[in-house]
Write a protein that holds these residues in place. Structure first.
Motif, mmCIF file in Angstrom:
data_model
loop_
_atom_site.group_PDB
_atom_site.id
_atom_site.type_symbol
_atom_site.label_atom_id
_atom_site.label_comp_id
_atom_site.label_asym_id
_atom_site.label_seq_id
_atom_site.Cartn_x
_atom_site.Cartn_y
_atom_site.Cartn_z
ATOM 1 N N GLN A 1 -5.276 10.198 14.759
ATOM 2 C CA GLN A 1 -3.812 10.254 14.818
ATOM 3 C C GLN A 1 -3.277 10.642 13.440
ATOM 4 N N LYS A 2 -2.487 11.732 13.386
ATOM 5 C CA LYS A 2 -1.989 12.238 12.113
ATOM 6 C C LYS A 2 -0.556 11.796 11.858
ATOM 7 N N MET A 3 -0.275 11.456 10.581
ATOM 8 C CA MET A 3 1.090 11.124 10.172
ATOM 9 C C MET A 3 1.300 11.587 8.743
ATOM 10 N N GLN A 4 2.566 11.814 8.385
ATOM 11 C CA GLN A 4 2.873 12.297 7.041
ATOM 12 C C GLN A 4 3.989 11.479 6.417
ATOM 13 N N GLY A 5 3.864 11.240 5.115
ATOM 14 C CA GLY A 5 4.887 10.539 4.352
ATOM 15 C C GLY A 5 4.638 9.047 4.299
ATOM 16 N N GLY A 6 5.046 8.461 3.188
ATOM 17 C CA GLY A 6 4.829 7.039 2.964
ATOM 18 C C GLY A 6 5.388 6.146 4.051
ATOM 19 N N ASP A 7 6.556 6.491 4.575
ATOM 20 C CA ASP A 7 7.178 5.635 5.593
ATOM 21 C C ASP A 7 6.357 5.600 6.879
ATOM 22 N N GLN A 8 5.930 6.778 7.356
ATOM 23 C CA GLN A 8 5.123 6.829 8.585
ATOM 24 C C GLN A 8 3.763 6.166 8.374
ATOM 25 N N ILE A 9 3.165 6.406 7.215
ATOM 26 C CA ILE A 9 1.852 5.825 6.916
ATOM 27 C C ILE A 9 1.966 4.308 6.837
ATOM 28 N N SER A 10 2.982 3.827 6.148
ATOM 29 C CA SER A 10 3.192 2.382 6.027
ATOM 30 C C SER A 10 3.420 1.752 7.399
ATOM 31 N N ALA A 11 4.222 2.406 8.234
ATOM 32 C CA ALA A 11 4.488 1.885 9.577
ATOM 33 C C ALA A 11 3.182 1.758 10.360
ATOM 34 N N LYS A 12 2.320 2.769 10.271
ATOM 35 C CA LYS A 12 1.046 2.734 10.992
ATOM 36 C C LYS A 12 0.168 1.589 10.489
ATOM 37 N N LEU A 13 0.012 1.482 9.175
ATOM 38 C CA LEU A 13 -0.869 0.459 8.621
ATOM 39 C C LEU A 13 -0.353 -0.951 8.882
ATOM 40 N N ASN A 14 0.955 -1.115 8.903
ATOM 41 C CA ASN A 14 1.524 -2.442 9.101
ATOM 42 C C ASN A 14 1.640 -2.840 10.567
ATOM 43 N N GLN A 15 1.385 -1.895 11.491
ATOM 44 C CA GLN A 15 1.402 -2.266 12.906
ATOM 45 C C GLN A 15 -0.011 -2.372 13.490
ATOM 46 N N LEU A 16 -1.011 -2.363 12.622
ATOM 47 C CA LEU A 16 -2.377 -2.566 13.117
ATOM 48 C C LEU A 16 -2.472 -3.940 13.784
ATOM 49 N N PRO A 17 -3.329 -4.079 14.795
ATOM 50 C CA PRO A 17 -3.339 -5.300 15.612
ATOM 51 C C PRO A 17 -4.039 -6.495 14.973
ATOM 52 N N PHE A 18 -4.040 -6.578 13.660
ATOM 53 C CA PHE A 18 -4.605 -7.744 12.980
ATOM 54 C C PHE A 18 -3.803 -7.968 11.705
ATOM 55 N N ASP A 19 -3.653 -9.230 11.358
ATOM 56 C CA ASP A 19 -2.895 -9.562 10.157
ATOM 57 C C ASP A 19 -3.768 -9.607 8.923
ATOM 58 N N GLN A 20 -4.911 -10.252 9.039
ATOM 59 C CA GLN A 20 -5.769 -10.414 7.880
ATOM 60 C C GLN A 20 -7.110 -9.743 8.113
ATOM 61 N N VAL B 1 0.834 -1.206 0.000
ATOM 62 C CA VAL B 1 0.000 0.000 0.000
ATOM 63 C C VAL B 1 0.870 1.258 0.000
ATOM 64 N N VAL B 2 2.066 1.178 0.554
ATOM 65 C CA VAL B 2 2.956 2.348 0.624
ATOM 66 C C VAL B 2 3.232 2.931 -0.756
ATOM 67 N N SER B 3 3.154 2.132 -1.791
ATOM 68 C CA SER B 3 3.419 2.621 -3.151
ATOM 69 C C SER B 3 2.385 3.653 -3.603
ATOM 70 N N LEU B 4 1.254 3.741 -2.924
ATOM 71 C CA LEU B 4 0.196 4.675 -3.299
ATOM 72 C C LEU B 4 0.348 6.045 -2.631
ATOM 73 N N TYR B 5 1.336 6.172 -1.746
ATOM 74 C CA TYR B 5 1.555 7.418 -1.010
ATOM 75 C C TYR B 5 2.881 8.041 -1.423
ATOM 76 N N HIS B 6 2.989 9.363 -1.265
ATOM 77 C CA HIS B 6 4.209 10.118 -1.547
ATOM 78 C C HIS B 6 4.730 10.740 -0.257
ATOM 79 N N PRO B 7 5.920 11.335 -0.279
ATOM 80 C CA PRO B 7 6.446 11.967 0.936
ATOM 81 C C PRO B 7 5.557 13.082 1.490
ATOM 82 N N THR B 8 4.746 13.718 0.636
ATOM 83 C CA THR B 8 3.863 14.796 1.111
ATOM 84 C C THR B 8 2.511 14.283 1.583
ATOM 85 N N SER B 9 2.226 12.995 1.375
ATOM 86 C CA SER B 9 0.924 12.421 1.734
ATOM 87 C C SER B 9 0.670 12.508 3.231
#
Length: 125
Positions: free
Chosen positions: A42-61, A27-35
C-alpha cells in the motif's frame, strides 16, 4: 563515504525503531511532504498520510529486534540507502513477525536526514 553511510544507517535505525516502539506519533518528524511509504504493497505520500497509516496499525505496543543493518552511500543528494531485517514482537502474539524494511535517507542541510523513501514488508516463510 562508505564508513559514514554505515554510521548514519546505524544511528538512524536505532533512532527510528526507538521512536516507533516508544512514541510512534513522533515518527512523523522523520518524514517530509515528498516522502513515500510502501507498507505491505500500500503506497502513501507525505508525513500526514504516513503518520496516519503507522498510527492506525492494529497494535499499540511492539518491540523491533534488529538482526541486520546494511547501508550504502547514495549518489542522489548525498543520501544513504539503509536495508534492515529483524523481527517485530507484539505483546499479544506468541511468535515474533519477521520483517524487512528499506529506507532512502536524504540530508536536510541542517546536518540531519529525513526519510525520502520507505518500503516495509513482513516476511512470511
Amino acid at each position: 563515504m562508505e564508513e559514514e553511510a554505515k554510521m548514519v544507517g546505524a544511528a538512524f535505525v536505532d533512532h527510528y525503531y526507538h521512536l516507533f516502539d516508544h512514541d510512534r506519533a513522533a515518527v512523523v518528524s522523520l518524514y517530509h511532504p515528498t516522502s513515500m511509504l510502501t507498507f505491505e504493497g500500500q503506497k502513501m505520500q507525505g508525513g500526514d498520510q504516513i503518520s496516519a497509516k503507522l498510527n492506525q496499525l492494529p497494535f499499540d505496543q511492539c518491540l523491533h529486534v534488529i538482526s541486520t543493518v546494511d547501508s550504502q552511500p547514495s549518489a542522489f543528494a548525498g543520501g544513504v540507502i539503509v536495508f534492515v531485517s529483524g523481527s517485530l514482537r507484539l505483546h499479544e502474539e506468541e511468535h515474533p513477525l519477521r520483517f524487512s524494511q528499506m529506507f532512502h535517507l536524504v540530508p536536510t542541510g541542517e546536518g540531519s536526514y529525513f526519510v525520502q523513501n520507505d518500503i516495509f514488508r513482513l516476511n512470511y516463510g
